[in-house]
Motif scaffolding. Structure first.
Motif, short mmCIF file in Angstrom:
data_model
loop_
_atom_site.label_atom_id
_atom_site.label_comp_id
_atom_site.label_asym_id
_atom_site.label_seq_id
_atom_site.Cartn_x
_atom_site.Cartn_y
_atom_site.Cartn_z
N ALA A 192 7.64 -72.19 -86.76
CA ALA A 192 8.98 -72.60 -87.20
C ALA A 192 9.40 -73.95 -86.65
CB ALA A 192 10.00 -71.53 -86.78
N GLU A 193 8.73 -74.41 -85.58
CA GLU A 193 9.11 -75.67 -84.95
C GLU A 193 8.24 -76.85 -85.42
OE1 GLU A 193 9.28 -75.24 -80.72
OE2 GLU A 193 10.28 -73.27 -80.85
N ARG A 194 7.37 -76.61 -86.36
CA ARG A 194 6.50 -77.68 -86.86
C ARG A 194 7.24 -78.44 -87.96
NH1 ARG A 194 1.59 -73.43 -87.59
NH2 ARG A 194 1.37 -72.88 -85.38
N THR A 195 8.13 -79.29 -87.54
CA THR A 195 8.98 -80.03 -88.46
C THR A 195 8.64 -81.52 -88.43
OG1 THR A 195 10.65 -80.43 -86.77
CG2 THR A 195 10.84 -78.38 -88.04
N ALA A 196 9.10 -82.22 -89.45
CA ALA A 196 8.87 -83.67 -89.51
C ALA A 196 9.50 -84.41 -88.34
CB ALA A 196 9.35 -84.22 -90.85
N PRO A 197 10.77 -84.10 -87.96
CA PRO A 197 11.34 -84.79 -86.80
C PRO A 197 10.52 -84.57 -85.52
CG PRO A 197 13.08 -83.76 -88.07
CD PRO A 197 11.79 -83.27 -88.64
N ARG A 198 10.03 -83.34 -85.34
CA ARG A 198 9.22 -83.07 -84.14
C ARG A 198 7.92 -83.88 -84.19
NH1 ARG A 198 8.93 -78.55 -80.51
NH2 ARG A 198 6.97 -78.63 -79.33
#
Length: 303
Positions: free
Chosen positions: A64-70
């Motif tokens: 769930a934390e694999r985002t573009a901002p990250r």
């Protein structure tokens, strides 16, 4: 204390990169593998290394934390890690006193990372391997090795091999050449695991394209024959010291033009012993013909 450089030695294995070097230009292969001449770092290649590192590290986070901002936020830290492991990369921006060029370069890396999210959804992926080193020895004794960016395995057991490219997708007429690396990896996995990968996938972050190919056994057998033919040509060049340059439009990007006879240069003294033609002929005479095609050189495509 710096370790002493390893003495020159005949090639002992083949990777996709080195196979491509030989197909592009045998003399380039010699410079990189036999002479071990250093390659100047380039902004494009280094950016590719940085983007690969970011995409590898992103999977350390929960889905769930694999985002573009990250992912974008990982870029500066991975660049620092890369500089620590390869201090020579500081040469790339040595004259960039104001830091503007470096900032633009890092921004481009961030854009490439962000584009990946329009091509794949990392929240739905759980790679079984990242930056996976693979190596196998064929029955002939030829040793193959390489590093696969990502390996996915479906619940049904099907294997997908994925490779990230930070450049643009090739035109259709060059697609087969682009797939060579992936078929190489598929061959290694097949010989190691006895499983033909279900899908080969090239993700082109520079243009936002995805190229896929579903190999079959016949494909991998053709690649194996091609690699054997390449290795035989490399063995012959190693013994004779005859590494002929092959001029192409890519010569303009070569680090070793000043040493190339095509541009008026002289290669370094060949560091390995040379087998004289007479000795090879004597050996061939003692062995005799080994088949209907004895004496006919194999073509690189294995035909």
């Amino acid at each position: 204390m710096t370790s002493a450089p390893r003495p020159p030695a005949p090639p002992s294995s083949l990777s996709p990169s080195r196979a491509n070097d030989f197909m592009q230009c045998p003399l380039l292969y010699r410079f990189r593998v036999i002479d071990k001449l250093p390659q100047k770092p380039s902004e494009a290649a280094t950016r590719g290394t940085l983007v690969h590192a970011v995409l590898e590290r992103l999977f350390d986070a929960p889905a769930a934390e694999r985002t573009a901002p990250r992912a974008r936020a990982l870029v500066p830290g991975q660049w620092d890690r890369l500089l620590k492991s390869k201090p020579e990369l500081t040469e790339l921006f040595a004259e960039d006193t104001g830091g503007e060029r470096l900032a633009g370069w890092l921004s481009e890396a961030e854009r490439l990372v962000e584009r990946w999210f329009s091509l794949e959804d990392p929240t739905r992926l759980e790679p079984v391997e990242r930056e996976m080193f693979v190596e196998t020895e064929l029955e002939s004794g030829l040793r193959l090795r390489g590093v696969i960016d990502r390996v996915d395995i479906a619940p049904t057991g099907e294997v997908r091999i994925v490779d990230y490219k930070t450049g643009k997708a090739p035109r259709p007429e060059y697609a087969e050449s682009a797939l060579f690396q992936m078929k190489f990896y598929a061959l290694v996995v097949w010989r190691l695991k006895g499983v033909v990968p279900r899908r080969l996938q090239l993700v082109y972050l520079g243009s936002g394209d995805v190229m896929t190919y579903d190999p079959v056994v016949a494909d991998l057998e053709r690649v194996e024959r091609k690699l054997h033919a390449l290795w035989e040509a490399i063995r012959l060049a190693t013994e004779t010291g005859e590494w002929r340059p092959r001029p192409t439009k890519l010569c303009g990007w070569c680090d070793h033009r000043e040493l190339c006879p095509e541009f008026g240069g002289t290669p370094p003294v060949y560091p390995l012993p040379v087998v004289l033609a007479e000795s090879r002929e004597d050996e061939a005479g003692r062995m005799g013909p080994v088949g209907a095609d004895a004496g006919r050189p194999a073509s690189p495509d294995g035909s």
